[in-house]
Each structure stands twice: as C-alpha cells, then as structure tokens.
Design an enzyme around this catalytic site. Structure first.
Site, PDB file in Angstrom:
ATOM      1  CG  ASP A 102      -1.925   0.985   1.214  1.00 54.58           C
ATOM      2  OD1 ASP A 102      -2.491   1.330   0.006  1.00 54.58           O
ATOM      3  OD2 ASP A 102      -2.560   1.473   2.163  1.00 54.58           O
ATOM      4  CE1 TYR A 161      -8.418   7.426  -3.377  1.00 52.63           C
ATOM      5  CE2 TYR A 161      -7.576   6.061  -5.106  1.00 52.63           C
ATOM      6  CZ  TYR A 161      -7.509   6.385  -3.910  1.00 52.63           C
ATOM      7  OH  TYR A 161      -6.690   5.907  -2.994  1.00 52.63           O
TER       8      TYR A 161
HETATM    9  N1  SPM Z   1      -4.617   3.357   2.246  1.00 49.87           N
HETATM   10  C1  SPM Z   1      -4.552   4.057   1.294  1.00 49.87           C
HETATM   11  C2  SPM Z   1      -3.517   4.274   0.686  1.00 49.87           C
HETATM   12  C3  SPM Z   1      -3.553   5.021  -0.607  1.00 49.87           C
HETATM   13  N2  SPM Z   1      -2.290   4.681  -1.497  1.00 49.87           N
HETATM   14  C4  SPM Z   1      -1.980   5.737  -2.459  1.00 49.87           C
HETATM   15  C5  SPM Z   1      -3.147   5.841  -3.422  1.00 49.87           C
HETATM   16  C6  SPM Z   1      -2.921   7.303  -4.259  1.00 49.87           C
HETATM   17  C7  SPM Z   1      -3.876   7.355  -4.920  1.00 49.87           C
HETATM   18  N3  SPM Z   1      -3.962   8.873  -5.273  1.00 49.87           N
HETATM   19  C8  SPM Z   1      -5.486   8.820  -5.958  1.00 49.87           C
HETATM   20  C9  SPM Z   1      -5.794  10.136  -6.464  1.00 49.87           C
HETATM   21  C10 SPM Z   1      -7.348   9.986  -7.083  1.00 49.87           C
HETATM   22  N4  SPM Z   1      -7.591  10.841  -7.825  1.00 49.87           N
END
Ligand code: SPM
Length: 382
Positions: A283, A357
């Site tokens: 993650d 998101y």
């Molecule tokens: N436990 C959650 C951690 C998330 N890990 C990183 C993901 C980053 C994603 N950014 C997404 C942007 C969406 N617009």
C-alpha cells in the site's frame, strides 16, 4: 475565499452578420455587458488591445480592484473572464444569477447557439478544493475544513473534511483515502477472493490503518504492518476513525504488530532470515507516471517488488494498487516490470470505483507462476 473567478465561452459564426470584430456597435454593447460583471454601470475598458489578425482583448477594472477581460478570437470564439475579491466572511459582489443573465444577454447579442458558463473557480482560498486526477483533470472537492496539516520528515500530511466523503487523507496533496473509501481497502485485499484466516500477512505502508482494520475483522494468524511515518499513524488514530477504527490504538495485539519503520531494511532482514508470508499487501505509492520506467521512483518500485517476491511463500499472493484507469502507459510499463522479476509471475487486475478518487483505480493481484500451477492441481483455482 479571496478571489472568485468566473469564465464564459461563446462560439459565434465568424462569417455571419454578428461577428463582433466587424461591428463596432455590437462590440460596444459587449463591452458594457462584460464591464457590468465587475462594476455597476458600463465603463470604457482600461486597456483595449487590437491583436491584428489574432482578434482583440479588452480589460475592465472596477474601483474595488475587480477586473474582467473580453477576448475575441477571429476563428469564432469569444471568452469572458471576471475576477472579484471576496473578503473572508463577506458575500461576493458577483453572483451566479448575474453571470447567467449576462451569458443570456451575450448569447442574444451574438446569436450564439453554443455558450458555456463554468462554475466559479476559487483562487487562493484558505481551504483549497482543487486536486488534479492522475491524468491531470481538475477535480473540485467539497472540502469545508482543514482538519489537520503537518510536514513530517517524509511528506506533507493533510486531512480535509468533506461532507460527502468524511475526513480524507492527502499526502503531498495526493488524495490517499477518505472515510467513504472501504472499496479501496476491500480491493487491495482481493474483494473477497482470499481467505486470510490462519494466514500471515505483511502490509507495506498502510498508515491510515484501513487494511489492518479490515484484516482484523477476520482471524489472520499474524499481520505485520510496516509504516515509516509516525505522524500519519497519529493523525489517522485521531482524525480517520472511520478508516482505522480502534485498530491502531495499540500498535501491538495478539495477532498483529505495527512497526514504525522504513520497510526496505526490514524486508532485507526478512530475506536474510528466510521469513516468508502468505500475503504481501503493498500500500505504498502509486505506479510512477513517466515516459520511461526509469528514475528513483521506478527503482524504488522494482526494489519493493523484488524483495516482496522473495518474502512471499510459493503459494502466496501479492496485492497492490496501480494507478488511475486512464494511465494506460504507466500501467503497461508496470506490467513490463513484472516480466523482468527474478521469479516468474502472473497477474490479474481489477478496476474499482473508489468514491473520493473521482476516477477509476486499478488494483493488481500477483502470484508466482509455479505456485499457480501447484494451486490449480490442489484446489482447481488460479
Ligand atoms: N491506504 C490507502 C493508501 C492509498 N495509497 C495511495 C494511493 C494514491 C492514490 N491517489 C489517488 C488519486 C485519485 N484521484
């Protein structure tokens, strides 16, 4: 919200009878409507620029410092921008109704069939609502409060409050996870494909505590979480209860432990000692966005993948998030890296809607190939 910016676009027929560049009276009426957006009564432009074959530009200012521009492109596009200062706690001197009625009047003046009014853009606001998607499209969040902000030795940490999504974690301004986003946590844990009971799990990152909490709802044999940033953990315990619940109130329990450590030396130690896991859940950061898979971020990604495969049991599963579904090249480059690992792997991927998101997100499930064959022969699944 210090400066409120409005944008209007109009498309007109350049060869038609209502081309403002060829009709002075029409142009004067336009100027009066545009200046009226920022001041009462019409006014002559502060600055009027003929751009020759490229059309015209007029700038209007008001005594209170507001301004508007009128730009006419000979190809048949007319744009209007207006910006007004709004002191904190005061009502803006421009309203959506006023802008809509100006749009309507300009439509009639130009005989426009197509025009567009953008929502107000808030510039320099204390609570900044704008974040781009992975493919650089603008999202405006409904944030109404900065709940927490700090700079740790590793990153800028922000927790914003959204009426829709709850509290939301941003790391270096990248949305990570909101309290509405159980879909992310379930996806990175296989969306019900896996049975974690009696299994050992290694989480890389995961400082918001969502993955740890979800795993603790089952009965894994042991979960180790390696998170480098103590400040993220502290902020999550306090402000992201809808994600981590009570799972990080104690960093060690009967079947889990959170180590506040850089994962690389720990992975090296596991490799040296031959410690292996049934599951590795990565993650950490998303797949880098670049034209070639080179540079520090890609080196880091390869290093993590390589170590992870070394600590993954032959029958194990590796899960990770990838990137936005539109980041096709980045995802393809990542899949290219999987072909170059020291052990042979196969993968499947799943595209998931994570509410906060505002773009679909891709998750990977990776397994060692020989292990996949063994699994097929023992339980008929892959
Ligand atoms: N436990 C959650 C951690 C998330 N890990 C990183 C993901 C980053 C994603 N950014 C997404 C942007 C969406 N617009």
């Amino acid at each position: 919200m210090p400066a409120l910016h409005t944008l209007l676009d109009f498309q007109f027929e350049p060869g038609g009878p209502k081309n403002p560049l060829g009709d002075q009276a029409l142009y004067r009426d336009l100027c009066s409507l545009v200046s009226g957006l920022v001041q009462s009564g019409s006014a002559a432009p502060l600055s009027s620029v003929s751009l020759g074959d490229s059309g015209s530009l007029d700038v209007f200012t008001a005594e209170n410092g507001s301004h508007a521009t009128l730009r006419v492109y000979p190809q048949g596009l007319l744009t209007v921008d207006a910006e007004v200062w709004v002191a904190e706690g005061e009502q803006p001197s421009i309203t959506a109704e006023h802008v809509a009625s100006t749009q309507q009047k300009i439509n009639e003046l130009l005989g426009c069939k197509k025009s567009k009014r953008f929502p107000f853009i808030k510039r320099g606001a204390r609570v900044d609502p704008y974040v781009p998607t992975a493919d650089n499209k603008l999202i405006e969040y409904d944030f109404d409060e900065v709940v927490y902000e700090a700079d740790s030795p590793y990153q800028n940490i922000k927790i914003m409050h959204s009426p829709q999504f709850g509290n939301m974690l941003l790391l270096d301004n990248d949305p990570n996870l909101a309290e509405s986003d159980i879909a992310y946590t379930r996806a990175i844990l296989g969306n019900g494909r896996e049975d974690f009971s009696g299994k050992t799990v290694l989480i890389l990152g995961g400082g918001d505590g969502g993955i740890l909490h979800e795993l603790r709802q089952g009965s894994p044999k042991w979960v180790t979480m390696l998170e480098i940033d103590q400040l993220v953990i502290n902020a999550a315990i306090k402000h992201l209860r809808g994600i981590c619940h009570d799972s990080m109130d104690q960093l060690k329990g009967h079947n889990y432990e959170v180590l506040v450590e850089d994962c690389i030396p720990i992975l090296e130690k596991y490799v040296r000692e031959g410690t292996m896991f049934d599951y590795v859940i990565n993650d950490l950061t998303a797949i880098p966005i670049s034209t070639q898979p080179v540079g520090d971020s890609w080196d880091f990604l390869r290093k993590i993948l390589d170590f992870s495969m070394q600590v993954l049991k032959p029958t194990g599963r590796y899960y990770t998030q990838g990137n936005g579904a539109n980041m096709v090249d980045a995802l393809r480059m990542y899949e290219g890296q999987l072909e170059k690992l020291s052990c042979k792997v196969e993968f499947s991927k799943e595209t998931v809607c994570v509410p906060s998101y505002h773009e679909l997100w891709v998750f990977y499930r990776i397994w060692k190939v020989d292990a996949a064959k063994d699994m097929q022969s023992t339980n008929g699944s892959s």
